[in-house]
Design a protein around this motif. Structure first.
Motif, PDB file in Angstrom:
ATOM      1  N   VAL A 159      46.174  50.098  10.842  1.00  0.00           N
ATOM      2  CA  VAL A 159      44.814  50.036  11.373  1.00  0.00           C
ATOM      3  C   VAL A 159      44.306  48.604  11.322  1.00  0.00           C
ATOM      4  CG1 VAL A 159      44.349  52.409  10.657  1.00  0.00           C
ATOM      5  CG2 VAL A 159      43.674  50.543   9.161  1.00  0.00           C
ATOM      6  N   ILE A 160      43.515  48.236  12.334  1.00  0.00           N
ATOM      7  CA  ILE A 160      42.847  46.939  12.383  1.00  0.00           C
ATOM      8  C   ILE A 160      41.355  47.221  12.404  1.00  0.00           C
ATOM      9  CG2 ILE A 160      42.533  44.809  13.712  1.00  0.00           C
ATOM     10  CD1 ILE A 160      45.369  45.309  14.853  1.00  0.00           C
ATOM     11  N   ALA A 161      40.633  46.696  11.380  1.00  0.00           N
ATOM     12  CA  ALA A 161      39.225  47.039  11.206  1.00  0.00           C
ATOM     13  C   ALA A 161      38.365  45.783  11.141  1.00  0.00           C
ATOM     14  CB  ALA A 161      39.044  47.871   9.941  1.00  0.00           C
ATOM     15  N   ASP A 162      37.077  45.935  11.480  1.00  0.00           N
ATOM     16  CA  ASP A 162      36.155  44.808  11.376  1.00  0.00           C
ATOM     17  C   ASP A 162      35.568  44.735   9.971  1.00  0.00           C
ATOM     18  OD1 ASP A 162      34.166  46.761  11.200  1.00  0.00           O
ATOM     19  OD2 ASP A 162      33.557  46.559  13.296  1.00  0.00           O
ATOM     20  N   THR A 168      39.079  49.032  14.982  1.00  0.00           N
ATOM     21  CA  THR A 168      39.044  48.584  16.375  1.00  0.00           C
ATOM     22  C   THR A 168      40.350  48.869  17.093  1.00  0.00           C
ATOM     23  OG1 THR A 168      39.730  46.361  15.656  1.00  0.00           O
ATOM     24  CG2 THR A 168      37.361  46.773  15.880  1.00  0.00           C
ATOM     25  N   GLU A 169      41.443  48.975  16.326  1.00  0.00           N
ATOM     26  CA  GLU A 169      42.742  49.288  16.920  1.00  0.00           C
ATOM     27  C   GLU A 169      43.582  50.076  15.935  1.00  0.00           C
ATOM     28  OE1 GLU A 169      44.859  46.236  19.302  1.00  0.00           O
ATOM     29  OE2 GLU A 169      43.233  44.898  18.684  1.00  0.00           O
ATOM     30  N   PHE A 170      44.471  50.892  16.472  1.00  0.00           N
ATOM     31  CA  PHE A 170      45.403  51.679  15.649  1.00  0.00           C
ATOM     32  C   PHE A 170      46.778  51.606  16.290  1.00  0.00           C
ATOM     33  CE2 PHE A 170      47.708  55.511  14.441  1.00  0.00           C
ATOM     34  CZ  PHE A 170      47.457  55.609  13.086  1.00  0.00           C
ATOM     35  N   GLU A 171      47.783  51.187  15.514  1.00  0.00           N
ATOM     36  CA  GLU A 171      49.142  51.048  16.040  1.00  0.00           C
ATOM     37  C   GLU A 171      50.085  51.898  15.198  1.00  0.00           C
ATOM     38  OE1 GLU A 171      49.311  46.512  17.680  1.00  0.00           O
ATOM     39  OE2 GLU A 171      49.326  46.742  15.517  1.00  0.00           O
ATOM     40  N   GLU A 172      50.804  52.795  15.827  1.00  0.00           N
ATOM     41  CA  GLU A 172      51.743  53.668  15.120  1.00  0.00           C
ATOM     42  C   GLU A 172      53.091  52.975  14.986  1.00  0.00           C
ATOM     43  OE1 GLU A 172      53.071  57.142  13.122  1.00  0.00           O
ATOM     44  OE2 GLU A 172      51.083  56.369  13.586  1.00  0.00           O
ATOM     45  N   LYS A 173      53.427  52.544  13.768  1.00  0.00           N
ATOM     46  CA  LYS A 173      54.692  51.882  13.437  1.00  0.00           C
ATOM     47  C   LYS A 173      55.017  50.731  14.412  1.00  0.00           C
ATOM     48  CE  LYS A 173      56.550  56.015  11.196  1.00  0.00           C
ATOM     49  NZ  LYS A 173      57.623  57.034  11.115  1.00  0.00           N
ATOM     50  N   PRO A 174      54.152  49.706  14.461  1.00  0.00           N
ATOM     51  CA  PRO A 174      54.367  48.602  15.404  1.00  0.00           C
ATOM     52  C   PRO A 174      55.535  47.709  14.992  1.00  0.00           C
ATOM     53  CG  PRO A 174      52.545  48.095  13.942  1.00  0.00           C
ATOM     54  CD  PRO A 174      52.957  49.506  13.625  1.00  0.00           C
ATOM     55  N   GLU A 175      56.249  47.172  15.972  1.00  0.00           N
ATOM     56  CA  GLU A 175      57.354  46.261  15.682  1.00  0.00           C
ATOM     57  C   GLU A 175      56.839  44.958  15.083  1.00  0.00           C
ATOM     58  OE1 GLU A 175      60.073  45.548  18.845  1.00  0.00           O
ATOM     59  OE2 GLU A 175      60.381  47.678  19.279  1.00  0.00           O
ATOM     60  N   ASN A 176      55.703  44.479  15.575  1.00  0.00           N
ATOM     61  CA  ASN A 176      55.114  43.233  15.082  1.00  0.00           C
ATOM     62  C   ASN A 176      53.674  43.509  14.631  1.00  0.00           C
ATOM     63  OD1 ASN A 176      57.371  41.408  15.850  1.00  0.00           O
ATOM     64  ND2 ASN A 176      56.826  42.106  17.917  1.00  0.00           N
TER      65      ASN A 176
END
Length: 416
Positions: A159-162, A168-176
């Motif tokens: 998760v990316i939060a302010d 603000t963003e959610f990435e499921e098992k991102p490579e980077n």
């Protein structure tokens, strides 16, 4: 709603006969005891446990919820397996699909909020504090998140939060990964929001919270917040992490404390006999279970209840589950031995050098000897490192009375 139907395939032969949440931990407990104890310690008295894969041990352990004070007329614990409906019968296919198939159960209580939990993590957490955060932020969805090392972040939903903790963003098992704040698989939803999301996404194949429900909520402009948790939390999803988490318990000052009075972990206790330590025994840095009888030597190990270690046997750096019998003169090192297993006289486990697994390189990738439940190891055999055994084996199964490192023996009808 406690999701406890997973196989836990990365635990290899340990989950051949039971679901991952039913696997023993810390000598006395099963993995599911931790989220269940968190519930009752947090004041939650209505829990639905969703089961599917090999549920017999898990169902027997939970029973009617007595150890967790969940045997109640109103609420309490309900075990929720898949069931046949008019026209079709569906297995649970994905974490969100499992909740969707139990909409009627939740509607019966007409809640304001629903807490979604995984049944396969080791941690202590006050869910009431998380709910307070959910209310204070006027969130539609709150995701519990924990900081992880950046090099491990690609294994998790990130998760990316302010600065206000709004995601603000959610990435499921991102490579980077662009953040190290990992989702713990613990969610609080306002029920009206979750209900609408589940119905809208019901036709998705293997409908999952991380892949489908959370992205849907983002797209709908829902208020989604991260509740940051900084306590001990362990995903014991691999043999190595499972072994490490158990070994941490015998440290002089363990990182995870099982002995706190104010946040107890409750479990079903079937063995009430006292331990017996013979004059020939020596025990150093070990957890010893109820009813254990020890005449040999134990060091840096975790023993479940009813374990028998005969004279001149030696157990080091190992996990022995309930009712394991180590016979006279056997040597066991760096092993995980599941319930009701017998290790023969003078057998040697954990010998030699590491070798790559011939069974499954992703599951078996450490120095551990892993033996499934109800297995038998004959007298005088030698077993190497990174090996797997399940079933009643005989001398004829061991060429030259040995199983080399990286080898395996899975008897007919048993699963790896």
């Amino acid at each position: 709603m406690l999701l406890a139907g997973g196989q836990g395939s990365r635990l290899g032969v340990l989950t051949s006969d039971m679901a991952k949440p039913a696997v023993a931990f810390g000598g006395k407990y099963r993995i599911i005891d931790f989220p269940l104890s968190n519930c009752i310690n947090s004041g939650i008295d209505t829990v639905g446990v969703l089961t599917q894969y090999q549920p017999l041990v898990l169902n027997s352990h939970i029973g009617i919820g007595i150890p967790w004070d969940l045997d109640r007329n109103n609420g309490g614990v309900s075990v929720l397996p898949p069931y046949e409906r008019s026209g079709n019968a569906d297995w649970y296919s994905g974490t969100a699909n499992a909740i969707y198939q139990n909409l009627n159960y939740i509607d019966n209580y007409d809640p304001d909020y629903v807490l979604i939990l995984s049944g396969d993590h080791i941690y202590k957490m006050d869910y009431e504090a998380m709910l307070d955060f959910h209310k204070q932020t006027h969130a539609d969805v709150t995701i519990a998140a924990i900081p992880v090392p950046m090099e491990e972040a690609s294994r998790f939903g990130i998760v990316i939060a302010d600065e206000k903790k709004q995601i603000t963003e959610f990435e499921e098992k991102p490579e980077n990964p662009r953040s190290n704040l990992a989702s713990m698989g613990i969610y609080i939803f306002s029920w009206s929001v979750l209900r609408k999301a589940l119905i809208t996404m019901r036709d998705q194949s293997n409908c999952d919270f991380g892949k489908h429900i959370i992205p849907y909520c983002f797209n709908e402009g829902m208020r989604i917040f991260a509740y940051e948790f900084n306590g001990y939390w362990k995903d014991v999803g691999t043999l190595q992490s499972y072994w490490e988490a158990n070994m941490e318990l015998v440290d002089l000052i363990p990182e995870f404390n099982l002995y706190e009075e104010f946040w107890k972990i409750y479990t079903k206790q079937t063995m009430i006999q006292p331990q017996y330590v013979a004059p020939t025994a020596s025990i150093e840095r070990a957890i010893v279970g109820a009813g254990d009888r020890i005449a040999g030597h134990v060091k840096n190990s975790v023993l479940g209840s009813g374990v028998v270690i005969d004279e001149d046997a030696c157990v080091t750096n190992s996990i022995l589950m309930k009712n394991v019998h180590i016979k006279k003169g056997a040597v066991v090192d760096h092993a995980i031995i599941a319930e009701n297993t017998v290790i023969g006289e003078e057998a040697k486990l954990g010998e030699g050098e590491y070798a790559e697994s011939k069974l499954n390189k992703k599951v078996y990738a450490s120095n551990l000897v892993t033996i499934g439940s109800n297995s038998v190891i004959p007298d005088h055999v030698t077993i190497g490192k990174n090996t797997a055994i399940h079933g009643v084996t005989q001398e004829s199964d061991y060429p030259n009375m040995a199983l080399e490192s990286g080898g395996y023996i899975i008897k007919a009808g048993d699963r790896a």
